[in-house]
Design a protein around this motif. Sequence first.
Motif, PDB file in Angstrom:
ATOM      1  N   CYS A 152       0.811  -1.289  -0.027  1.00 30.83           N
ATOM      2  CA  CYS A 152       0.286  -0.053  -0.264  1.00 30.83           C
ATOM      3  C   CYS A 152       0.932   1.563  -0.093  1.00 30.83           C
ATOM      4  O   CYS A 152       2.011   1.526   0.780  1.00 30.83           O
ATOM      5  N   TYR A 188      -4.934   3.336  11.638  1.00 30.18           N
ATOM      6  CA  TYR A 188      -6.209   2.192  12.117  1.00 30.18           C
ATOM      7  C   TYR A 188      -5.882   0.941  11.984  1.00 30.18           C
ATOM      8  O   TYR A 188      -7.388  -0.493  11.611  1.00 30.18           O
ATOM      9  N   CYS A 189      -5.245   1.100   9.755  1.00 32.64           N
ATOM     10  CA  CYS A 189      -5.530  -0.645   9.296  1.00 32.64           C
ATOM     11  C   CYS A 189      -5.498  -1.295  10.019  1.00 32.64           C
ATOM     12  O   CYS A 189      -4.357  -2.115  10.500  1.00 32.64           O
ATOM     13  N   ASP A 190      -6.381  -2.231   9.273  1.00 26.85           N
ATOM     14  CA  ASP A 190      -6.436  -3.556   9.784  1.00 26.85           C
ATOM     15  C   ASP A 190      -5.769  -4.760   9.426  1.00 26.85           C
ATOM     16  O   ASP A 190      -6.179  -5.786   9.501  1.00 26.85           O
ATOM     17  N   THR A 199      -8.708  -6.269  -2.899  1.00 34.09           N
ATOM     18  CA  THR A 199      -9.006  -5.921  -2.067  1.00 34.09           C
ATOM     19  C   THR A 199      -7.550  -5.768  -2.237  1.00 34.09           C
ATOM     20  O   THR A 199      -6.614  -6.063  -3.090  1.00 34.09           O
ATOM     21  N   GLY A 223      -4.192  -3.793   1.388  1.00 36.37           N
ATOM     22  CA  GLY A 223      -3.277  -3.642   0.623  1.00 36.37           C
ATOM     23  C   GLY A 223      -4.026  -2.183  -0.231  1.00 36.37           C
ATOM     24  O   GLY A 223      -4.967  -2.089  -0.386  1.00 36.37           O
ATOM     25  N   GLU A 283     -12.006  -2.867  -3.641  1.00 39.48           N
ATOM     26  CA  GLU A 283     -11.789  -1.344  -2.254  1.00 39.48           C
ATOM     27  C   GLU A 283     -10.478  -0.459  -2.308  1.00 39.48           C
ATOM     28  O   GLU A 283      -9.570  -1.435  -2.877  1.00 39.48           O
ATOM     29  N   ASN A 339      -8.045   3.274  -1.974  1.00 40.86           N
ATOM     30  CA  ASN A 339      -8.064   4.191  -0.789  1.00 40.86           C
ATOM     31  C   ASN A 339      -8.299   5.516  -0.983  1.00 40.86           C
ATOM     32  O   ASN A 339      -8.392   6.309   0.293  1.00 40.86           O
ATOM     33  N   ASP A 374     -12.815   4.724  -0.912  1.00 37.28           N
ATOM     34  CA  ASP A 374     -12.656   5.213   0.773  1.00 37.28           C
ATOM     35  C   ASP A 374     -12.381   6.702   1.026  1.00 37.28           C
ATOM     36  O   ASP A 374     -11.747   7.150   0.054  1.00 37.28           O
ATOM     37  N   LYS A 407      -9.967   8.965   3.362  1.00 32.91           N
ATOM     38  CA  LYS A 407      -9.198   9.188   4.642  1.00 32.91           C
ATOM     39  C   LYS A 407      -9.671  10.661   5.205  1.00 32.91           C
ATOM     40  O   LYS A 407      -9.479  11.780   4.922  1.00 32.91           O
ATOM     41  N   VAL A 456     -14.686   6.206   7.237  1.00 37.01           N
ATOM     42  CA  VAL A 456     -14.347   5.450   8.325  1.00 37.01           C
ATOM     43  C   VAL A 456     -14.231   5.844   9.453  1.00 37.01           C
ATOM     44  O   VAL A 456     -13.061   7.360   8.991  1.00 37.01           O
ATOM     45  N   PRO A 511     -17.962   2.966  11.404  1.00 37.53           N
ATOM     46  CA  PRO A 511     -16.720   3.595  12.788  1.00 37.53           C
ATOM     47  C   PRO A 511     -14.899   2.789  12.940  1.00 37.53           C
ATOM     48  O   PRO A 511     -14.933   1.039  12.272  1.00 37.53           O
ATOM     49  N   VAL A 512     -14.336   2.848  12.906  1.00 37.01           N
ATOM     50  CA  VAL A 512     -13.099   2.898  12.939  1.00 37.01           C
ATOM     51  C   VAL A 512     -12.605   1.642  14.142  1.00 37.01           C
ATOM     52  O   VAL A 512     -13.631   1.814  15.227  1.00 37.01           O
ATOM     53  N   PHE A 513     -12.991   0.346  13.956  1.00 33.64           N
ATOM     54  CA  PHE A 513     -13.022  -0.859  14.841  1.00 33.64           C
ATOM     55  C   PHE A 513     -13.164  -0.938  15.994  1.00 33.64           C
ATOM     56  O   PHE A 513     -11.442   0.036  16.000  1.00 33.64           O
ATOM     57  N   LYS A 542     -16.176  -9.092  11.676  1.00 34.05           N
ATOM     58  CA  LYS A 542     -15.326  -8.908  12.607  1.00 34.05           C
ATOM     59  C   LYS A 542     -16.247  -9.184  14.454  1.00 34.05           C
ATOM     60  O   LYS A 542     -16.120  -9.246  15.469  1.00 34.05           O
TER      61      LYS A 542
HETATM   62  C1  LIG Z   1      -7.983  -3.166   4.338  1.00 37.68           C
HETATM   63  S1  LIG Z   1      -8.671  -1.515   3.467  1.00 37.68           S
HETATM   64  C2  LIG Z   1      -7.967  -2.097   1.995  1.00 37.68           C
HETATM   65  C3  LIG Z   1      -8.175  -1.221   0.641  1.00 37.68           C
HETATM   66  C4  LIG Z   1      -7.885  -0.188   0.835  1.00 37.68           C
HETATM   67  N1  LIG Z   1      -6.693   0.081   0.863  1.00 37.68           N
HETATM   68  C5  LIG Z   1      -8.273   0.646   1.255  1.00 37.68           C
HETATM   69  O1  LIG Z   1      -7.884   1.856   2.409  1.00 37.68           O
HETATM   70  O2  LIG Z   1      -9.665   1.636   0.960  1.00 37.68           O
HETATM   71  C6  LIG Z   1     -10.526  -2.704   3.287  1.00 37.68           C
HETATM   72  C7  LIG Z   1     -10.982  -0.670   4.068  1.00 37.68           C
HETATM   73  O3  LIG Z   1     -11.134  -1.803   5.561  1.00 37.68           O
HETATM   74  C8  LIG Z   1     -11.025  -0.471   6.565  1.00 37.68           C
HETATM   75  N2  LIG Z   1     -10.663  -0.740   7.355  1.00 37.68           N
HETATM   76  C9  LIG Z   1      -8.763  -0.810   7.810  1.00 37.68           C
HETATM   77  N3  LIG Z   1      -9.174  -1.082   8.901  1.00 37.68           N
HETATM   78  C10 LIG Z   1     -10.138  -0.523   9.523  1.00 37.68           C
HETATM   79  C11 LIG Z   1     -10.351  -0.046  10.690  1.00 37.68           C
HETATM   80  N4  LIG Z   1      -9.499  -0.488  11.786  1.00 37.68           N
HETATM   81  N5  LIG Z   1     -12.105  -0.069  11.133  1.00 37.68           N
HETATM   82  C12 LIG Z   1     -12.827  -0.120  10.037  1.00 37.68           C
HETATM   83  N6  LIG Z   1     -12.293  -0.328   8.903  1.00 37.68           N
HETATM   84  C13 LIG Z   1     -11.010   0.322   8.449  1.00 37.68           C
HETATM   85  C14 LIG Z   1     -10.766   0.479   5.408  1.00 37.68           C
HETATM   86  O4  LIG Z   1     -10.744   1.736   5.763  1.00 37.68           O
HETATM   87  C15 LIG Z   1     -10.764   0.221   3.880  1.00 37.68           C
HETATM   88  O5  LIG Z   1     -12.959   1.034   3.437  1.00 37.68           O
END
Ligand SMILES: C[S@@+](CC[C@H](N)C(=O)[O-])C[C@H]1O[C@@H](n2cnc3c(N)ncnc32)[C@H](O)[C@@H]1O
Length: 222
Positions: A32, A38-40, A74, A76, A102, A104, A124, A126, A153, A182-184, A212
């Motif tokens: 990415c 918050y990236c999961d 998706t 990355g 998906e 960003n 998204d 951001k 998010v 929500p950000v989880f 989740k």
């Molecule tokens: C992991 S990303 C991969 C695709 C792309 N990089 C993006 O950000 O859209 C897929 C989706 O998961 C969401 N996401 C990632 N971490 C999250 C979290 N902790 N809580 C809620 N949504 C989350 C991102 O905002 C995105 O909409």
Amino acid sequence: MESYQVVETFVSINGEGKKAGRLAMFIRLKGCNLNCSYCDTKWANERKAPYELMRTDQIIDKIKNSGVSLVTLTGGEPLLDKNIGELIGSILMLPKTELEIETNGSVPIRMFRERDARLTMTMDYKLPSSNMEETMCLENMEELKPWDVVKFVIGSEEDLIRAKEIIDRFSLCEKAIVYFSPVFGMIEPARIVEYMKEEHLNKVRFQIQIHKVVWDPDKTGV
Ligand SMILES: C[S@@+](CC[C@H](N)C(=O)[O-])C[C@H]1O[C@@H](n2cnc3c(N)ncnc32)[C@H](O)[C@@H]1O
Ligand SMILES: Nc1nc2[nH]cc(C(=O)O)c2c(=O)[nH]1
Ligand code: SF4
Ligand SMILES: [Mg+2]
């Protein structure tokens, strides 16, 4: 034929976006350009993340053999791969198959201007709590189709206010389908609904990542 760095493929219910709840074949590409707080899926973005180099035909066979008609591409960030057009085109050649990407919000989606509803962008925007807002490609707001999704998010009160500003500035609810999620674990989900009521956000849809709730939030491959 091109190949792609695939970190995982799996079939699950789609947990996000307008196709949520339906079975989907997930193809997750490595790497990415952003680093959201918050990236999961940070694991998929690491330079050393293990991956399988899969050719287009191998990915297509996997989709065919799965018996699933919805594909979620998706990562990355899937649109970073310079050959992604070949994979997208090949998936769309499969009869009755829908593709959702998906993305960003930082990568131009302009090259996908000629497309019908079988290819949905779930993009998204951001917000401040991601620390990535300055990377947003605002030209994308003019490339949205009515069947696309713009996802906010949300992790903070500041994010809520900013999301509304962006919706108003670009008339997003008239251009596409808009979600707040929500950000989880970072914000009380009920606060987002309260804000929607306060601001009369009648066309915004609220969503929680279903996978989740069904599985351990840290589990991959679901
Ligand atoms: C992991 S990303 C991969 C695709 C792309 N990089 C993006 O950000 O859209 C897929 C989706 O998961 C969401 N996401 C990632 N971490 C999250 C979290 N902790 N809580 C809620 N949504 C989350 C991102 O905002 C995105 O909409
Ligand atoms: N079940 C499930 N649904 C999803 N929808 C989008 C996902 C993603 O990580 O992009 C995702 C995911 O990781 N799992
Ligand atoms: S853009 Fe997507 S994959 Fe990249 S860091 Fe942000 S949430 Fe994670
Ligand atoms: Mg995910």
